[in-house]
Design an enzyme around this catalytic site. Structure first.
Site, short mmCIF file in Angstrom:
data_model
loop_
_atom_site.label_atom_id
_atom_site.label_comp_id
_atom_site.label_asym_id
_atom_site.label_seq_id
_atom_site.Cartn_x
_atom_site.Cartn_y
_atom_site.Cartn_z
N HIS A 294 0.71 -1.26 -0.10
CA HIS A 294 -0.01 -0.04 0.10
C HIS A 294 0.85 1.28 -0.04
CE1 HIS A 294 1.01 0.86 4.07
NE2 HIS A 294 0.89 -0.36 4.42
N GLU B 151 -2.55 -6.78 7.51
CA GLU B 151 -1.19 -6.65 8.08
C GLU B 151 -1.16 -7.36 9.36
OE1 GLU B 151 1.66 -6.56 8.05
OE2 GLU B 151 2.26 -4.45 7.72
#
Length: 195
Positions: free
Chosen positions: A9, A83
């Site tokens: 990201h 994550e």
């Protein structure tokens, strides 16, 4: 066979401050949006059939920008490419974390190990690859998966037998990592194309 392109990201304010995000849902900043557009530019020369994303906002927004730039359908969320959970370390500055826990492999209350992250990410990649093979048989399909540094790092570590990434290697925001997925197998094609 499925070509899987993992994209980290774009930047967030917490990345800029070197603060551990983990599962904390932090949005992209303007640099992060530019990272996403740059990643899309790197991906523009290849045909991609679908895009998947971690459900966390920073990854989802990156995936939406890439999908828009490449003319892909809306990104499909995949929970298991989120994550790493950092437990009590979440929200700490990296320097504070390393001072308190010593290194990234140390046990932290409430945190996932890199092995657990790799296991769940591998299972998610396997599902994505199986679904793509059903859609595209007999040709190979190419998909993009927008994920996080900890997830990508754990997959690279797994497929390289622990030799990559090297200690100190930084997976830049917006970086691109290409893999080939076959039934029960994941192979690294390119470690990273930095933006």
């Amino acid at each position: 066979m499925t070509l899987i392109t993992l994209v980290r990201h774009g930047q967030t304010d917490w990345n800029l401050a070197r603060r551990i995000q983990g599962s904390t849902d932090i949005p992209l900043n303007e640099t992060g949006r530019a990272d996403a557009r740059s990643a899309a530019g790197l991906l523009a020369d290849t045909t991609h059939d679908a895009i998947y994303t971690s459900p966390l906002l920073r990854a989802r927004e990156t995936a939406e920008i890439i999908a828009g730039e490449l003319g892909l359908d809306a990104p499909q969320p995949v929970a298991d490419v989120r994550e790493r959970e950092f437990g009590e370390g979440e929200g700490m500055l990296v320097a504070e974390y390393l001072e308190q826990y010593g290194d990234w492999l140390a046990p932290v209350p409430g945190a996932e190990t890199l092995g657990v992250v790799a296991d769940r990410a591998l299972a998610a990649i396997d599902v994505i690859a199986r679904d793509s093979r059903r859609r595209s048989a007999p040709r190979a399909e190419s998909v993009i998966v927008v994920a996080h540094g900890g997830v990508i790092r754990s997959l690279i570590d797994h497929v390289s037998g622990g030799t990559l990434p090297r200690v100190g290697d930084v997976l830049a925001n917006g970086s691109v990592h290409r893999f080939e997925a076959s039934p029960g197998s994941l192979r690294l094609l390119e470690q990273a194309i930095l933006v």
